[in-house]
Scaffold this motif. Structure first.
Motif, PDB file in Angstrom:
ATOM      1  N   ARG A   1       0.842  -1.272   0.007  1.00 56.79           N
ATOM      2  CA  ARG A   1      -0.134  -0.064  -0.006  1.00 56.79           C
ATOM      3  C   ARG A   1       1.026   1.204  -0.014  1.00 56.79           C
ATOM      4  NH1 ARG A   1      -5.448  -1.199   1.959  1.00 56.79           N
ATOM      5  NH2 ARG A   1      -5.726  -3.152   2.578  1.00 56.79           N
ATOM      6  N   ARG A   2       2.085   1.381   0.910  1.00 62.62           N
ATOM      7  CA  ARG A   2       2.690   2.411   0.725  1.00 62.62           C
ATOM      8  C   ARG A   2       3.413   2.754  -0.548  1.00 62.62           C
ATOM      9  NH1 ARG A   2       6.112   2.996   6.313  1.00 62.62           N
ATOM     10  NH2 ARG A   2       6.388   4.965   5.333  1.00 62.62           N
ATOM     11  N   PHE A   3       3.663   1.957  -1.220  1.00 64.33           N
ATOM     12  CA  PHE A   3       4.361   2.116  -2.519  1.00 64.33           C
ATOM     13  C   PHE A   3       3.486   2.394  -3.640  1.00 64.33           C
ATOM     14  CE2 PHE A   3       5.743   0.683  -6.546  1.00 64.33           C
ATOM     15  CZ  PHE A   3       6.933   1.305  -6.692  1.00 64.33           C
ATOM     16  N   PHE A   4       2.399   1.761  -3.594  1.00 62.10           N
ATOM     17  CA  PHE A   4       1.686   1.947  -4.747  1.00 62.10           C
ATOM     18  C   PHE A   4       0.451   3.016  -4.663  1.00 62.10           C
ATOM     19  CE2 PHE A   4       3.013  -2.237  -6.342  1.00 62.10           C
ATOM     20  CZ  PHE A   4       2.975  -2.057  -7.821  1.00 62.10           C
ATOM     21  N   THR A   5      -0.016   3.246  -3.386  1.00 64.39           N
ATOM     22  CA  THR A   5      -1.331   4.060  -3.375  1.00 64.39           C
ATOM     23  C   THR A   5      -0.859   5.619  -3.574  1.00 64.39           C
ATOM     24  OG1 THR A   5      -2.086   2.608  -1.597  1.00 64.39           O
ATOM     25  CG2 THR A   5      -2.873   4.839  -1.954  1.00 64.39           C
ATOM     26  N   LEU A   6      -1.604   6.168  -4.626  1.00 67.45           N
ATOM     27  CA  LEU A   6      -1.523   7.359  -4.973  1.00 67.45           C
ATOM     28  C   LEU A   6      -2.834   8.294  -4.305  1.00 67.45           C
ATOM     29  CD1 LEU A   6      -0.020   7.287  -8.502  1.00 67.45           C
ATOM     30  CD2 LEU A   6       1.352   7.419  -6.537  1.00 67.45           C
ATOM     31  N   THR A   7      -2.441   9.298  -4.015  1.00 65.61           N
ATOM     32  CA  THR A   7      -3.863  10.370  -3.694  1.00 65.61           C
ATOM     33  C   THR A   7      -4.505  10.919  -5.098  1.00 65.61           C
ATOM     34  OG1 THR A   7      -2.639  12.511  -3.629  1.00 65.61           O
ATOM     35  CG2 THR A   7      -2.614  11.213  -1.665  1.00 65.61           C
ATOM     36  N   GLU A   8      -5.531  11.011  -5.018  1.00 66.53           N
ATOM     37  CA  GLU A   8      -6.115  11.614  -6.294  1.00 66.53           C
ATOM     38  C   GLU A   8      -5.328  12.749  -6.806  1.00 66.53           C
ATOM     39  OE1 GLU A   8      -8.399  13.430  -2.495  1.00 66.53           O
ATOM     40  OE2 GLU A   8      -7.502  11.314  -3.450  1.00 66.53           O
ATOM     41  N   ALA A   9      -4.910  13.745  -5.837  1.00 67.50           N
ATOM     42  CA  ALA A   9      -4.033  14.897  -6.454  1.00 67.50           C
ATOM     43  C   ALA A   9      -2.620  14.468  -7.072  1.00 67.50           C
ATOM     44  CB  ALA A   9      -3.921  15.890  -5.316  1.00 67.50           C
ATOM     45  N   GLU A  10      -2.251  13.500  -6.547  1.00 70.14           N
ATOM     46  CA  GLU A  10      -0.799  12.946  -7.048  1.00 70.14           C
ATOM     47  C   GLU A  10      -1.049  12.158  -8.401  1.00 70.14           C
ATOM     48  OE1 GLU A  10       1.756  11.922  -3.164  1.00 70.14           O
ATOM     49  OE2 GLU A  10       0.412  10.607  -3.849  1.00 70.14           O
ATOM     50  N   ALA A  11      -2.210  11.543  -8.468  1.00 69.69           N
ATOM     51  CA  ALA A  11      -2.329  10.668  -9.680  1.00 69.69           C
ATOM     52  C   ALA A  11      -2.840  11.711 -10.652  1.00 69.69           C
ATOM     53  CB  ALA A  11      -3.628   9.767  -9.476  1.00 69.69           C
ATOM     54  N   SER A  12      -3.564  12.805 -10.521  1.00 66.36           N
ATOM     55  CA  SER A  12      -3.935  13.619 -11.401  1.00 66.36           C
ATOM     56  C   SER A  12      -2.833  14.427 -11.966  1.00 66.36           C
ATOM     57  CB  SER A  12      -5.084  14.703 -10.799  1.00 66.36           C
ATOM     58  OG  SER A  12      -6.071  14.133 -10.425  1.00 66.36           O
ATOM     59  N   ALA A  13      -1.769  14.677 -11.076  1.00 67.90           N
ATOM     60  CA  ALA A  13      -0.728  15.585 -11.836  1.00 67.90           C
ATOM     61  C   ALA A  13       0.240  14.831 -12.501  1.00 67.90           C
ATOM     62  CB  ALA A  13       0.100  15.883 -10.207  1.00 67.90           C
ATOM     63  N   VAL A  14       0.517  13.505 -12.179  1.00 70.55           N
ATOM     64  CA  VAL A  14       1.332  12.665 -12.969  1.00 70.55           C
ATOM     65  C   VAL A  14       0.566  12.217 -14.339  1.00 70.55           C
ATOM     66  CG1 VAL A  14       0.602  10.351 -11.928  1.00 70.55           C
ATOM     67  CG2 VAL A  14       2.881  10.902 -13.063  1.00 70.55           C
ATOM     68  N   VAL A  15      -0.488  12.159 -14.312  1.00 66.05           N
ATOM     69  CA  VAL A  15      -1.271  11.921 -15.800  1.00 66.05           C
ATOM     70  C   VAL A  15      -1.348  13.122 -16.514  1.00 66.05           C
ATOM     71  CG1 VAL A  15      -3.416  11.630 -16.778  1.00 66.05           C
ATOM     72  CG2 VAL A  15      -2.992  10.045 -14.658  1.00 66.05           C
ATOM     73  N   ALA A  16      -1.543  14.239 -16.138  1.00 70.40           N
ATOM     74  CA  ALA A  16      -1.464  15.711 -16.652  1.00 70.40           C
ATOM     75  C   ALA A  16       0.050  15.805 -17.441  1.00 70.40           C
ATOM     76  CB  ALA A  16      -1.634  16.597 -15.785  1.00 70.40           C
ATOM     77  N   GLU A  17       1.159  15.423 -16.566  1.00 73.36           N
ATOM     78  CA  GLU A  17       2.618  15.440 -16.960  1.00 73.36           C
ATOM     79  C   GLU A  17       2.827  14.588 -18.148  1.00 73.36           C
ATOM     80  OE1 GLU A  17       6.237  15.502 -14.349  1.00 73.36           O
ATOM     81  OE2 GLU A  17       6.013  13.667 -14.909  1.00 73.36           O
ATOM     82  N   ARG A  18       2.142  13.395 -18.042  1.00 72.21           N
ATOM     83  CA  ARG A  18       2.449  12.203 -19.006  1.00 72.21           C
ATOM     84  C   ARG A  18       1.786  12.379 -20.326  1.00 72.21           C
ATOM     85  NH1 ARG A  18       5.069   7.758 -17.248  1.00 72.21           N
ATOM     86  NH2 ARG A  18       3.868   6.210 -18.586  1.00 72.21           N
TER      87      ARG A  18
END
Length: 500
Positions: free
Chosen positions: A380-397
């Motif tokens: 969990r500690r490695f894989f789990t992303l917050t919705e803000a983190e996930a949204s930011a990295v998707v926008a970057e990619r």
């Protein structure tokens, strides 16, 4: 109107403080479908067998259609209703798993649809194999309080038992098909028939009892077969059956060309979406041509094509000869969620990211799957992303701005980028993508069905279409499982389609 996922994280259902009332609608014992269970995979083997030995769907469908014709069904298979020029109807796809995600859609569906004239189920009414005795908890019970007719087109799962239960429920209690002569021993057809999944003995004994849940006169409808057309107010709605492998037989193709004639504006409902995941799937017709050829023909006046099968929402406004056809995916009615974060940056048929819409948002999809993998792999500690983190990295990619209106850019670390790559976000060809976990092809066919979770947010959806002589307003409503959004379902997307 409540916030949507495009407004706030709370609008997406993250951090819901009060669970919805949908659990009161559910039976006390719910069978949870697991596609990791070898018995379930074996029961659902007919799709694989059809791809190996040849697809018998067209021949079986023709026999069903002939049986219905012999009972007096009109040859044009058109249902002529008395709807006024201004009316509304619902579309919901891929519903029937009978668990929390399906039932979470029901309160909003009933509230939003209380003044609608009818509903259409677009693909996969019943999982896993369309059995008759599953209709009680997966169709009649959840929609017992919807006081209008429900029409349906079958999906591939409804075909896993040769459509028998579907025909009984939606097509005038059609009797079973007469047995066919056995194929030559040791032939390819003989081997296919030997391995073919068939209904279990005694299936359907509970069907008459569960029908009573939708027995009111206002709820009744008998459709002419697995494909049909409905003349409703100023529009014609055409439902096609794409069978096990997502194609049309020649007989149905000829019928589709015929009922597509004329100046009446038309909306297609199909089990196989024509644009999905950033790609075009025109849907082949046996003998030549495609469904999309018919949709694009300006003489046929199609304004929208709505498909199920993929369990999320997508919309592609495609320009065709100076007009716009709305190609929509609407399969978020209850089954496990197909990821949207794996959809690449959209650039197809002159539709770009600026025009494209999806639900769940890609960032929410990535956050959902990161939590799923964290739980399944006990990391969990490695894989789990917050919705803000996930949204930011998707926008970057994907090299696009953040979608959510009130969101600050999260700091993107090497771990966030690695998890996004492993989970296929944006499908960028980097090192992490080469190590990607199976969220797309292998995962979709084997593991993705196990992505169903039993606590919010569920990211389910359905459509409401409001028809006037001049326009059709299409709205995508969300169902997250939270109580507040049951009372006021958020609108995730809206478009007004001109008919004139």
């Amino acid at each position: 109107m409540s916030d949507s996922s495009r407004d706030t994280a709370e609008g997406a259902g993250w951090g819901a403080t009060e669970l919805g009332t949908y659990k009161r609608l559910m039976p006390t014992e719910v069978e949870k479908i697991s596609w990791l269970d070898p018995r379930m995979l074996w029961a659902a083997r007919n799709g694989v067998l059809a791809s190996w030995f040849g697809d018998p769907t067209g021949r079986t469908r023709s026999r069903w259609v002939a049986q219905r014709a012999a009972s007096g069904v009109p040859a044009d298979k058109v249902i002529r209703r008395d709807d006024p020029d201004r009316f509304s109807f619902l579309v919901i796809g891929d519903t029937g798993e009978g668990d929390d995600p399906q039932y979470s859609v029901v309160p909003g569906f009933l509230k939003t649809g209380q003044d609608t004239r009818f509903a259409v189920l677009a693909s996969d009414v019943i999982y896993p194999v369309g059995s008759a005795d599953d209709y009680g908890t997966k169709f009649f019970r959840p929609y017992q309080d919807y006081q209008a007719p429900i029409y349906a087109i079958p999906g591939n799962h409804d075909w896993y038992e040769d459509l028998g239960a579907f025909m009984r429920v939606f097509c005038g209690d059609a009797p079973p098909l007469a047995p066919q002569p056995p194929p030559r021993v040791l032939s390819k057809a003989w081997l296919q028939k030997l391995l073919w999944h068939k209904p279990r003995r005694g299936d359907g004994q509970r069907l008459d009892a569960t029908r009573r849940l939708r027995s009111a006169a206002a709820q009744q409808a008998v459709q002419p077969g697995p494909y049909w057309a409905i003349d409703a107010g100023p529009v014609r709605i055409i439902g096609i059956d794409t069978g096990l492998l997502g194609t049309l037989d020649a007989e149905q193709g000829a019928w589709l060309r015929e009922v597509s004639q004329g100046p009446r504006p038309k909306i297609l409902i199909t089990g196989s979406p024509l644009y999905v995941d950033g790609a075009h799937h025109p849907c082949a017709i046996e003998g030549g041509g495609t469904v999309d050829d018919i949709v694009r023909d300006p003489a046929h006046r199609y304004v929208a094509a709505i498909g199920g099968d993929i369990h999320n929402y997508q919309r592609y406004p495609v320009q065709v000869d100076g007009r716009t056809i709305q190609y929509v995916v609407s399969g978020g009615g209850g089954a496990f969620m197909h990821a949207t974060h794996t959809i690449p940056r959209v650039d197809i048929a002159n539709v770009t990211e600026k025009d494209f819409r999806c639900y769940p948002l890609r960032g929410d999809s990535l956050a959902f799957y990161s939590k799923l993998y964290g739980r399944r792999l006990r990391l969990r500690r490695f894989f789990t992303l917050t919705e803000a983190e996930a949204s930011a990295v998707v926008a970057e990619r994907l090299e696009m701005p953040l979608t959510r209106a009130q969101q600050k850019t999260a700091r993107i670390t090497w771990r966030i980028r690695l998890v996004a790559g492993l989970l296929g976000a944006g499908r960028r060809p980097d090192r992490a993508a080469r190590l990607r976990l199976p969220v797309r092809k292998i995962y979709t066919s084997l593991f993705s069905p196990s992505s169903a979770t039993y606590s919010p947010p569920f990211f389910k959806q359905f459509l409401r279409l409001d028809v006037t002589p001049e326009t059709v307003r299409l709205r995508c409503y969300a169902a997250t499982g939270s109580h507040a959004q049951e009372l006021d379902p958020p609108v995730e997307d809206e478009v007004t389609i001109p008919l004139v």
